[in-house]
Scaffold this active site. Sequence first.
Site, PDB file in Angstrom:
ATOM      1  N   HIS A  34       1.048  -1.277   0.138  1.00 50.49           N
ATOM      2  CA  HIS A  34      -0.206  -0.098   0.136  1.00 50.49           C
ATOM      3  C   HIS A  34       0.876   1.199   0.048  1.00 50.49           C
ATOM      4  CE1 HIS A  34      -4.130  -1.755   0.353  1.00 50.49           C
ATOM      5  NE2 HIS A  34      -3.394  -2.937   1.052  1.00 50.49           N
ATOM      6  N   SER A  67     -11.728 -19.207 -21.705  1.00 52.02           N
ATOM      7  CA  SER A  67     -10.878 -19.641 -20.425  1.00 52.02           C
ATOM      8  C   SER A  67     -11.180 -21.074 -20.095  1.00 52.02           C
ATOM      9  CB  SER A  67     -11.259 -18.449 -19.220  1.00 52.02           C
ATOM     10  OG  SER A  67     -10.248 -18.933 -18.122  1.00 52.02           O
ATOM     11  N   GLY A 124      -8.347 -15.022  -7.343  1.00 54.21           N
ATOM     12  CA  GLY A 124      -8.742 -14.380  -6.184  1.00 54.21           C
ATOM     13  C   GLY A 124      -8.143 -14.416  -4.985  1.00 54.21           C
ATOM     14  N   GLY A 126      -5.098 -12.854  -4.515  1.00 56.40           N
ATOM     15  CA  GLY A 126      -4.160 -11.696  -4.499  1.00 56.40           C
ATOM     16  C   GLY A 126      -2.835 -11.946  -5.096  1.00 56.40           C
ATOM     17  N   LEU A 127      -2.582 -12.770  -5.871  1.00 61.16           N
ATOM     18  CA  LEU A 127      -1.108 -12.889  -6.758  1.00 61.16           C
ATOM     19  C   LEU A 127      -1.495 -12.162  -8.082  1.00 61.16           C
ATOM     20  CD1 LEU A 127      -0.308 -16.709  -5.295  1.00 61.16           C
ATOM     21  CD2 LEU A 127       0.141 -14.234  -4.491  1.00 61.16           C
ATOM     22  N   ASP A 174       1.520  -3.835  -9.486  1.00 54.46           N
ATOM     23  CA  ASP A 174       1.171  -5.387 -10.077  1.00 54.46           C
ATOM     24  C   ASP A 174       1.711  -5.315 -11.586  1.00 54.46           C
ATOM     25  OD1 ASP A 174       0.400  -5.517  -7.329  1.00 54.46           O
ATOM     26  OD2 ASP A 174      -1.889  -5.662  -8.039  1.00 54.46           O
TER      27      ASP A 174
HETATM   28  C1  GLA Z   1      -3.204  -4.440  -4.916  1.00 57.60           C
HETATM   29  C2  GLA Z   1      -2.844  -2.991  -5.997  1.00 57.60           C
HETATM   30  C3  GLA Z   1      -1.545  -2.699  -5.899  1.00 57.60           C
HETATM   31  C4  GLA Z   1      -1.043  -2.389  -4.390  1.00 57.60           C
HETATM   32  C5  GLA Z   1      -1.368  -3.621  -3.706  1.00 57.60           C
HETATM   33  C6  GLA Z   1      -1.019  -3.132  -2.008  1.00 57.60           C
HETATM   34  O1  GLA Z   1      -2.291  -5.637  -5.232  1.00 57.60           O
HETATM   35  O2  GLA Z   1      -3.242  -3.565  -7.180  1.00 57.60           O
HETATM   36  O3  GLA Z   1      -1.344  -1.751  -6.972  1.00 57.60           O
HETATM   37  O4  GLA Z   1      -1.476  -1.185  -4.015  1.00 57.60           O
HETATM   38  O5  GLA Z   1      -2.673  -4.074  -3.736  1.00 57.60           O
HETATM   39  O6  GLA Z   1       0.254  -2.861  -1.905  1.00 57.60           O
END
Ligand code: GLA
Length: 387
Positions: A34, A67, A124, A126-127, A174
């Site tokens: 963040h 997909s 989903g 978070g990767l 990301d």
């Molecule tokens: C997500 C967002 C990124 C970053 C992270 C937290 O992955 O896409 O831009 O803000 O959360 O670090």
Amino acid sequence: MKEKIRSKFESLFGNEGEIKTYFAPGRVNLIGEHTDYNGGHVFPCALTMGTYAVARKRNDDKLRLYSMNFEELGVLESTINELKYNIEENWINYPKSMIWAMKDDGFIIDKGFDILYYGTIPNGAGLSSSASIEILTGFVLKDLFKLDVDMTKLALLGQKAENKYVGVNCGIMDQFIIANGKKDCAIFLDTANLQYEYAKILLKNEKIVIMNTNKKRGLGDSKYNERRAECEMALQELQQKLNIKSLGELTEEEFENNKNLIKDVNRQKRAKHAVYENQRTIKAVKALKENNLELLGKLMIASHNSLRDDYEVTGKELDTLVAESLKQEGVIGARMTGAGFGGCAVSIVKSNKVDDFIKNVGNAYKEKIGYDADFYVVEIGEGPKVL
Ligand code: GLA
């Protein structure tokens, strides 16, 4: 893999014409969470897990998308001129978002194409499965339409797709790491100016272990945008006195001397995290360069604590994974990674302790949370490529 996805493509779309196969990675962030929308530093790496695509240009304007992760949805059709966001259409909004972003930027995409996707990143978690699809789609378009676009620009277009089309006000981390990943390296990126350097991750006796809470989360419906707004407001309050453009410009001391300008307790905590986390990231990269894994581990733990107490984006699932990790032998450090609110945590563990680590943390998690966590011992991979 290549054979499997190509034969599926041919069974769906026929085997005539030139067919090409592509890959783009997922990512894990080691530290610097963040901070990317606060003008701070991040330290992510690309994974060998990622998204594959098989594609072929068409002679009309039709888009046909499939997909292998959502086979029940079948082939979805659209055209390159009908790119409106449609919540019902599920995953294809991601490829569409990227086509939209590129066309909107003036790139000429005047023909349709058939494309099949297959992702090995848990969805989903978070990767960055969505950023992986976006950058992969951009990379396919660059190749199919011979577009003159470099990888940093592609990352910026991916961020624009996410911000303006999908509606998540994410930072650049990301898309940037996915576009620019390098084997065995993390990227030390300054999000204030997009300057970066690669740092070799020479883990001789350790492994990176990712732990998935299996708590589903979507950035769109999370508190992500709210956190970003809180930081922007805190910045404005600080700017009444300080001549700064972002929270990332402040040292810990400068923050402490001026934090009273921020009139709300929660906003003060959010800004504190952004400032301290940025400084921790700078220190972590230095520690890694000096091969001081112990300090790196300590900084990872401090990062998690700050995300839990000041930024408040962890939750009991992530906190349980990290707390249980830190009880195990051979653990260098552990923290949540990505946006938070579920998703994954990352840890660095001595190679000869990895099996026990997974067993013990897995059992404790199941007992406390009621369902299983998943564990991935990962390798650091490369950015997008033609296979
Ligand atoms: C997500 C967002 C990124 C970053 C992270 C937290 O992955 O896409 O831009 O803000 O959360 O670090």
